[in-house]
Scaffold this motif. Structure first.
Motif, mmCIF file in Angstrom:
data_model
loop_
_atom_site.group_PDB
_atom_site.id
_atom_site.type_symbol
_atom_site.label_atom_id
_atom_site.label_comp_id
_atom_site.label_asym_id
_atom_site.label_seq_id
_atom_site.Cartn_x
_atom_site.Cartn_y
_atom_site.Cartn_z
ATOM 1 N N VAL A 35 37.760 34.390 51.086
ATOM 2 C CA VAL A 35 36.828 33.375 50.581
ATOM 3 C C VAL A 35 36.452 33.683 49.136
ATOM 4 O O VAL A 35 36.387 32.791 48.277
ATOM 5 C CB VAL A 35 35.571 33.318 51.474
ATOM 6 C CG1 VAL A 35 34.433 32.581 50.779
ATOM 7 C CG2 VAL A 35 35.902 32.623 52.785
ATOM 8 N N LEU A 36 36.227 34.965 48.855
ATOM 9 C CA LEU A 36 35.895 35.362 47.479
ATOM 10 C C LEU A 36 37.031 34.977 46.532
ATOM 11 O O LEU A 36 36.789 34.491 45.411
ATOM 12 C CB LEU A 36 35.649 36.869 47.439
ATOM 13 C CG LEU A 36 35.119 37.469 46.153
ATOM 14 C CD1 LEU A 36 33.833 36.780 45.710
ATOM 15 C CD2 LEU A 36 34.870 38.961 46.349
ATOM 16 N N MET A 39 36.898 31.328 45.907
ATOM 17 C CA MET A 39 35.763 30.993 45.042
ATOM 18 C C MET A 39 36.026 31.369 43.592
ATOM 19 O O MET A 39 35.613 30.662 42.666
ATOM 20 C CB MET A 39 34.492 31.646 45.564
ATOM 21 C CG MET A 39 34.050 31.029 46.884
ATOM 22 S SD MET A 39 32.528 31.720 47.486
ATOM 23 C CE MET A 39 31.351 30.877 46.439
ATOM 24 N N VAL A 43 35.721 29.153 40.321
ATOM 25 C CA VAL A 43 34.951 29.582 39.136
ATOM 26 C C VAL A 43 35.808 29.431 37.879
ATOM 27 O O VAL A 43 35.325 28.986 36.829
ATOM 28 C CB VAL A 43 34.479 31.041 39.301
ATOM 29 C CG1 VAL A 43 33.939 31.595 37.985
ATOM 30 C CG2 VAL A 43 33.422 31.136 40.389
ATOM 31 N N ARG A 141 32.117 16.630 39.233
ATOM 32 C CA ARG A 141 31.820 17.852 39.992
ATOM 33 C C ARG A 141 32.948 18.284 40.931
ATOM 34 O O ARG A 141 32.838 19.318 41.587
ATOM 35 C CB ARG A 141 30.550 17.638 40.819
ATOM 36 C CG ARG A 141 29.286 17.650 39.980
ATOM 37 C CD ARG A 141 28.088 17.116 40.754
ATOM 38 N NE ARG A 141 26.844 17.257 40.008
ATOM 39 C CZ ARG A 141 26.494 16.476 38.986
ATOM 40 N NH1 ARG A 141 27.272 15.492 38.600
ATOM 41 N NH2 ARG A 141 25.342 16.686 38.352
ATOM 42 N N THR A 142 33.986 17.499 41.042
ATOM 43 C CA THR A 142 35.047 17.839 41.995
ATOM 44 C C THR A 142 35.695 19.180 41.659
ATOM 45 O O THR A 142 36.064 19.431 40.520
ATOM 46 C CB THR A 142 36.119 16.733 42.011
ATOM 47 O OG1 THR A 142 35.498 15.526 42.442
ATOM 48 C CG2 THR A 142 37.254 17.080 42.969
ATOM 49 N N LEU A 143 35.790 20.041 42.682
ATOM 50 C CA LEU A 143 36.422 21.356 42.524
ATOM 51 C C LEU A 143 37.696 21.412 43.378
ATOM 52 O O LEU A 143 37.737 20.819 44.459
ATOM 53 C CB LEU A 143 35.476 22.466 42.995
ATOM 54 C CG LEU A 143 34.346 22.858 42.054
ATOM 55 C CD1 LEU A 143 33.360 23.767 42.779
ATOM 56 C CD2 LEU A 143 34.874 23.566 40.810
ATOM 57 N N LEU A 145 39.135 22.826 45.908
ATOM 58 C CA LEU A 145 38.918 23.727 47.046
ATOM 59 C C LEU A 145 39.430 23.069 48.322
ATOM 60 O O LEU A 145 39.384 21.847 48.454
ATOM 61 C CB LEU A 145 37.419 24.024 47.206
ATOM 62 C CG LEU A 145 36.795 24.954 46.169
ATOM 63 C CD1 LEU A 145 35.278 24.929 46.301
ATOM 64 C CD2 LEU A 145 37.300 26.372 46.342
#
Lengths: 149, 347
Positions: A35-36, A39, A43, A141-143, A145
């Motif tokens: 998960v990190l 993320m 980032v 704002r779409t990332l 993921l």
């Protein structure tokens, strides 16, 4: 700054997911590391665009308030809209832009609730513009993921 | 001992030892009680979840049982009543709704610092999304038939009304909307103009009163099932938000766009129409289009309240499990997109 921060984050994310996490047994710690890694990839994406979309959005909201102010029927709200429309982002530090964005989005809620109660073509036009801006805000704002089920 | 401070003397004993001490009290006729292979399971954001093996001697025999520990964390995605979750497992065990057997509920923090409960582990199952997609044709009828079974249950008949607050048919929507709006009020770190607009719409356009007040699981989605290698659902988990209410709430939650696969299947396994049809047949209820639309939009407001709360918990430092941050990042904007779509304003 070299190497680029985005390149570093890309390498770090890949390293965590394909090397570090793989030496751990499947379980809580491995899942946390994976998960990190995901993320960090997000980032990396946000680092590149963070100031740009906030400046764009704050500007769009101020322009919307300038257009809406003459049509609102609440004097106090109209004054707040005019004041916000005349503002600007004097700092490009992301947390400063975030603070301005929160104030502007809070005012957008008040404006939206106000025009919903007005039965006029001008109010409908403003409402339509608000919805368009809200849709644009989700695109900013779409990332990249993965999803859940 | 101070609750919340895990650095004190009692916390220095291993969780295994403390759990074994607790289980010794629950099994007075057992000897040589041990807790082994304790392992935390990733995911459960409202409670810390561990699997472990309990071994003991009784009546001259060595026995063992694989169990699950669900312990309250210092902070969680949602504030939930463990007694409700425990009560739901108890109520549905042995019914057509498959759930693990709930064994012990402990509210006293002296044992493990925080309240917890213990239930059986359903061994060898999975909840993998890719596997679910591959077995979609088999899973879909089961998924919405079981949900229909939940809707049919008389809460008083299974004794669950003792731990769930009563609500009238015309009060279900008001209570749920009020609760989740309050969660956004309390926990938002930045304004939520899309969710606020949805809340105003929901108040202006209420649904019909519930056809029946029943048990609402409240997080009924594919990721909360365990199924075997043949695609048979063996357990419905995560009842922590369960309550009495309008069964349409559960149907709508499972239809939410944020749980859809890339090809648009709800829960990754069925079309929206197929899911509604199975549920109507199994529950004996009708999914009134306006009411269902109301509950679908409500689901997105509730979802946003959960993601907003997870961001707050993580930021405040009460609970820094990465799942809280990733849930907020991953789902918050998607939930806003879902609201826009449901209101007809998607870009």
């Amino acid at each position: 700054m070299k190497p680029d921060m985005t390149r570093f984050l890309e390498v770090a994310s890949t390293h965590l997911m394909t090397k570090t996490a793989q030496v751990l047994a499947p379980g809580y710690e491995q899942s946390s590391l994976l998960v990190l890694g995901v993320m960090l990839a997000a980032v990396r994406h946000e680092f590149e665009r963070a100031a740009a979309w906030r400046v764009e959005e704050n500007g769009a909201l101020r322009r919307l308030f300038a257009e809406a102010a003459p049509a609102v029927r609440d004097i106090e709200l109209g004054a707040r809209l005019e004041e916000a429309a005349a503002g600007e982002d004097s700092s490009l530090i992301v947390s400063d832009l975030e603070r301005n964005n929160a104030a502007l989005r809070g005012l957008l809620i008040d404006l939206h609730a106000h025009v919903e109660e007005i039965d006029s073509p001008e109010a409908r036009l403003i409402e339509e513009k608000i919805w368009r801006e809200l849709a644009a805000s989700t695109e900013r704002r779409t990332l990249p993921l993965p999803g859940l089920t | 001992m101070t609750v919340g401070d895990r650095t004190d003397a009692s916390a220095e004993r291993s969780l295994e030892d403390r759990l074994a001490a607790y289980l010794s009290e629950q099994l007075p006729s057992a000897e040589d009680i041990r807790v082994v292979d304790l392992e935390r399971i990733f995911g459960g954001a409202s409670r810390e979840t561990y699997r472990f093996v309990l071994t003991y001697r009784e009546e001259g025999e060595t026995r063992s049982r694989r169990l699950i520990l669900r312990r309250d964390p210092p902070g969680s995605l949602i504030e939930t009543e463990r007694a409700v979750e425990f009560g739901a497992y108890r109520a549905f065990h042995g019914t057509p709704v498959p759930v693990p057997e709930a064994l012990w509920l402990e509210e006293d923090p002296k044992w493990l610092d925080y309240p917890f409960f213990i239930m059986e582990e359903i061994v060898g199952m999975q909840s993998n999304a890719r596997f679910a997609s591959q077995h979609a044709k088999k899973l879909a009828p089961q998924k919405w038939t079981i949900l229909g079974e939940i809707a049919k249950v008389d809460p008083a008949a299974v004794g669950i009304d003792a731990v769930m607050e009563a609500v009238g048919p015309d009060e279900c929507w008001k209570r749920e909307l009020g609760y989740w709006e309050k969660q956004i009020d309390r926990n938002e770190l930045c304004p939520q103009p899309i969710a606020r607009a949805a809340i105003r719409w929901l108040r202006r356009n209420p649904p019909l009163p519930a056809q029946r007040v029943g048990v609402v699981h409240a997080d009924y989605r594919t990721g909360n099932f365990l199924f075997d290698e043949h695609g048979v659902i063996r357990a419905i988990l995560d009842w922590e938000m369960a309550h009495l209410g309008d069964p349409l709430e559960d149907l709508a939650w499972g239809l939410n766009p944020v749980w859809r696969s890339a090809d648009g299947r709800v829960g990754g396994i069925a079309s929206r129409e197929e899911a509604i049809g199975i549920w109507e047949k199994a529950s004996g209820l009708r999914a009134d289009p306006h009411s269902l639309r109301w509950w679908e939009l409500f689901s997105s407001v509730k979802g946003q309240a959960i993601w907003v709360s997870s961001a707050k918990e993580f930021t405040d430092g009460k609970n820094q499990d990465l799942i809280l941050a990733v849930a907020a990042w991953l789902m918050g904007n998607r939930q806003d997109c879902a609201i826009l779509s449901e209101l007809g304003y998607a870009s």
